[in-house]
Scaffold this motif. Structure first.
Motif, PDB file in Angstrom:
ATOM      1  N   ARG A  91       5.934  -1.426   3.018  1.00  9.21           N
ATOM      2  CA  ARG A  91       4.884  -0.920   3.896  1.00  9.21           C
ATOM      3  C   ARG A  91       3.559  -0.957   3.141  1.00  9.21           C
ATOM      4  N   ARG A  92       2.557  -1.554   3.770  1.00 12.47           N
ATOM      5  CA  ARG A  92       1.211  -1.555   3.188  1.00 12.47           C
ATOM      6  C   ARG A  92       0.576  -0.225   3.565  1.00 12.47           C
ATOM      7  N   VAL A  93       0.134   0.520   2.539  1.00  8.89           N
ATOM      8  CA  VAL A  93      -0.433   1.849   2.767  1.00  8.89           C
ATOM      9  C   VAL A  93      -1.839   1.925   2.194  1.00  8.89           C
ATOM     10  N   ARG A  94      -2.568   2.914   2.676  1.00 14.58           N
ATOM     11  CA  ARG A  94      -3.855   3.242   2.077  1.00 14.58           C
ATOM     12  C   ARG A  94      -3.930   4.752   1.964  1.00 14.58           C
ATOM     13  N   ASP A  95      -4.684   5.219   0.954  1.00 18.99           N
ATOM     14  CA  ASP A  95      -4.823   6.653   0.746  1.00 18.99           C
ATOM     15  C   ASP A  95      -6.164   7.140   1.277  1.00 18.99           C
ATOM     16  N   HIS A  96      -6.478   8.387   1.029  1.00 15.93           N
ATOM     17  CA  HIS A  96      -7.701   8.987   1.566  1.00 15.93           C
ATOM     18  C   HIS A  96      -8.969   8.343   1.024  1.00 15.93           C
ATOM     19  N   ASP A  97      -8.876   7.660  -0.112  1.00 22.28           N
ATOM     20  CA  ASP A  97     -10.031   6.952  -0.683  1.00 22.28           C
ATOM     21  C   ASP A  97     -10.141   5.512  -0.192  1.00 22.28           C
ATOM     22  N   GLY A  98      -9.159   5.054   0.570  1.00 24.32           N
ATOM     23  CA  GLY A  98      -9.160   3.684   1.061  1.00 24.32           C
ATOM     24  C   GLY A  98      -8.422   2.719   0.148  1.00 24.32           C
ATOM     25  N   ALA A  99      -7.958   3.187  -1.002  1.00 18.83           N
ATOM     26  CA  ALA A  99      -7.190   2.341  -1.933  1.00 18.83           C
ATOM     27  C   ALA A  99      -5.747   2.285  -1.451  1.00 18.83           C
ATOM     28  N   GLY A 100      -5.023   1.285  -1.896  1.00 19.22           N
ATOM     29  CA  GLY A 100      -3.624   1.206  -1.493  1.00 19.22           C
ATOM     30  C   GLY A 100      -2.954  -0.033  -1.978  1.00 19.22           C
ATOM     31  N   GLY A 101      -1.853  -0.339  -1.352  1.00 17.02           N
ATOM     32  CA  GLY A 101      -1.043  -1.486  -1.713  1.00 17.02           C
ATOM     33  C   GLY A 101       0.267  -1.420  -0.967  1.00 17.02           C
ATOM     34  N   TRP A 102       1.237  -2.175  -1.446  1.00 24.76           N
ATOM     35  CA  TRP A 102       2.542  -2.245  -0.804  1.00 24.76           C
ATOM     36  C   TRP A 102       3.524  -1.322  -1.530  1.00 24.76           C
ATOM     37  N   LEU A 103       4.169  -0.426  -0.777  1.00 23.52           N
ATOM     38  CA  LEU A 103       5.190   0.475  -1.307  1.00 23.52           C
ATOM     39  C   LEU A 103       6.521   0.175  -0.629  1.00 23.52           C
ATOM     40  N   HIS A 104       7.607   0.306  -1.386  1.00 24.95           N
ATOM     41  CA  HIS A 104       8.933   0.160  -0.791  1.00 24.95           C
ATOM     42  C   HIS A 104       9.150   1.322   0.180  1.00 24.95           C
TER      43      HIS A 104
END
Length: 179
Positions: A91-104
């Motif tokens: 799942r591609r996610v983003r956090d409250h700062d807009g940063a993110g990536g792919w997490l299992h």
């Protein structure tokens, strides 16, 4: 182990098949094509949607596999994240700062949490600015999300419960209603 690289033409045609199948399935189920496009191709859950980090550590990768470089390491259990894309077990996610990536997907939970974004948020006894303040939460506090009306959400953190204005929170949609 190694995979033969596909031509761009083949890759594009395979990418269209799930979208087409999803659109046809959704239309048969009474959803509009626009609503179908807002669903994940793997889970058929809405995109984007909010989840939380299940473990105390999660590697956000550049792409959807273990062979991709780690860009971020999330180290806060229950951190609210927004799922914006799906690919297989990733799942591609983003956090409250807009940063993110792919997490299992196994690192994510459907338990809803929010993060306080304002400098100081008042937890109130009722969803009303005139009601009693029962606690205060600083920026960055993560709380479990309860019910929400158009302007307020009930949250719980560190043994305290109360209503917080939705505009002070990240991890809940502005139009989202929860019972």
């Amino acid at each position: 182990m190694g995979q033969k690289a596909q031509s761009p033409r083949k890759r594009a045609s395979f990418a269209l098949i799930p979208a087409f199948v999803l659109a046809v399935t959704a239309l048969a189920g009474g959803l509009s094509a626009a609503e179908a496009a807002k669903r994940g191709p793997v889970t058929n859950l809405p995109l984007p949607r909010f989840v939380s980090l299940k473990s105390s550590e999660g590697n956000a990768r550049r792409g959807p596999s273990l062979s991709h470089r780690i860009d971020w390491v999330y180290t806060r259990r229950a951190l609210p994240l927004e799922v914006v894309a799906e690919f297989g077990h990733w799942r591609r996610v983003r956090d409250h700062d807009g940063a993110g990536g792919w997490l299992h997907y196994s690192l994510l939970s459907g338990v809803r949490t929010v993060m306080v974004e304002s400098e100081m948020a008042s937890l109130r006894s009722r969803p009303d600015t005139a009601s009693e303040v029962v606690a205060r939460a600083e920026r960055g506090v993560v709380a479990r999300l309860g019910e929400c009306n158009p302007d307020w959400c009930r949250v719980a953190a560190d043994g305290q419960r109360g209503w917080v204005e939705k505009s002070a929170l990240w991890g809940v949609g502005r139009e989202e209603i929860r019972e």
